[in-house]
Write an enzyme that holds these catalytic residues in place. Structure first.
Site, short mmCIF file in Angstrom:
data_model
loop_
_atom_site.label_atom_id
_atom_site.label_comp_id
_atom_site.label_asym_id
_atom_site.label_seq_id
_atom_site.Cartn_x
_atom_site.Cartn_y
_atom_site.Cartn_z
N HIS A 135 23.18 3.92 -16.38
CA HIS A 135 22.83 3.33 -17.68
C HIS A 135 22.28 4.40 -18.62
CE1 HIS A 135 23.08 -1.06 -16.74
NE2 HIS A 135 22.96 -0.60 -15.50
N GLU A 185 18.53 5.36 -15.86
CA GLU A 185 18.65 5.39 -17.31
C GLU A 185 18.63 6.87 -17.69
OE1 GLU A 185 19.04 2.81 -19.26
OE2 GLU A 185 18.29 1.06 -18.14
N GLU A 217 26.99 2.64 -25.00
CA GLU A 217 26.45 2.89 -23.66
C GLU A 217 27.52 2.67 -22.61
OE1 GLU A 217 23.04 1.21 -20.55
OE2 GLU A 217 23.21 0.34 -22.57
N HIS A 236 27.35 -2.24 -17.96
CA HIS A 236 27.98 -2.95 -19.09
C HIS A 236 29.50 -2.78 -19.09
CE1 HIS A 236 23.79 -3.34 -20.23
NE2 HIS A 236 23.69 -2.01 -20.21
#
Length: 327
Positions: free
Chosen positions: A209, A291, A154, A117
């Site tokens: 992530h 993640e 995030e 992101h």
């Protein structure tokens, strides 16, 4: 590269002598004039030397003195006004004084790190919603990512861990490329992220992530590419090595951070296979996503917001990459 020219040298002295005295008249006056002429000529020449702007005169001497002073005071041409260890273009100096690149088990290897992101994505909804081809279909260019309940993004987490990871890998001798450093207003799109790894001929690519599922769901998981072939996507050559990379990272991440594999998917292995992620589908290099935890769970969020824990996370990922690349 900018070079500062040193002052130009004085123009060459004329090869032409001053007007010679005229001796054509044959008379006593001429003889007298001939006797006085050398003395006058010498005086005239001395005056010219002392007053003329040509070589040897005050201007020339002043110019030469200035040039000499400048040559002693100024650094060598091409490095004037440069900071120590930096060339005028801003690149690191290649002189012997510059620190050598560290040698280590990853010397000669390239690793691409993809911080998930971008904190600017929230302000560029129309841009990141644009559909891109991921081989098996079309998907959003990028997404905003999630946040903790207190608002820690995030994208902030992924960039921080990625920078720590870069430092750890460079200390092992690796060449490290980040897909971005929040130095652009949004993105990059998922297809561009994959392309950066491909064009770098990366030996390993890791996309960092954090998850955003409901509270009570805890732990990390590593996403591996599925067998995909369609359009620009063909993962046949990277499925095997990507799994090995993922297993190495999962084991080291758990050991270094103390975190357990996710309790909500992956059957406790910490490994999940997906075919709907463009960053994996379009990669031609061994690649995984990690993640690192669930930002919406208070216990996981407490870890994710801790700089000390993020350092452990980076170290765990780095150790997994070193193990995969044979370090």
């Amino acid at each position: 590269m900018r070079y500062d020219d040193s002052p130009p040298p004085p123009e060459s002295a004329s090869a032409t002598d001053p007007d010679r005295p005229w001796y054509a008249r044959r008379s006593t006056l001429v003889v007298a004039a001939g006797t006085l002429a050398p003395v006058c000529l010498a005086g005239w020449l001395a005056t010219q030397v002392l007053t003329s702007p040509g070589p040897g005169g005050p201007a020339a001497r002043g110019s030469a003195a200035s040039a000499a002073s400048a040559s002693l005071a100024a650094p060598p041409s091409g490095f004037r006004d440069a900071k120590p260890g930096v060339t005028p273009s801003g690149s690191a100096s290649s002189s012997a004084a510059a620190p050598a690149a560290p040698k280590g088990p990853l010397s000669g290897r390239t690793v691409v790190i993809d911080p998930g992101h971008n904190s600017g994505n929230f302000k560029h909804g129309s841009e990141i919603d644009r559909q891109v081809d991921i081989g098996t279909g079309r998907k959003e260019c990028d997404t905003t990512g999630t946040t903790t309940n207190s608002g820690y993004m995030e994208a902030e987490f992924t960039l921080d861990v990625s920078r720590r990871l870069r430092t750890a890998l460079e200390a092992q001798g690796a060449r490290v490329v980040l897909t971005h450093q929040a130095d652009r207003p949004w993105g990059p799109c998922i297809d561009e992220r994959a392309r950066i790894g491909n064009e770098a001929a990366a030996d390993a690519v890791v996309s960092v992530h954090a998850d955003g599922v409901s509270a009570g769901n805890r732990g990390f998981h590593v996403i591996l590419p599925a067998q995909v072939k369609g359009g620009a996507a063909d993962t046949s050559k990277i499925v095997g090595p990507s799994r090995e990379l993922g297993e190495r990272i999962a084991g080291n991440f758990a050991r270094t951070t103390g975190s357990a594999p996710a309790n909500y998917l992956g059957s406790g292995t910490g490994l999940v296979v997906r075919d709907d992620l463009g960053g994996l589908n379009l990669s031609t290099r061994p690649k995984v996503f990690i993640e690192c935890g669930n930002m919406r769970d208070a216990k996981d969020a407490a870890q994710l917001t801790s700089p000390e824990w993020r350092q452990k996370a980076a170290q765990g990922i780095a150790q997994g990459i070193v193990g995969f690349l044979g370090g």
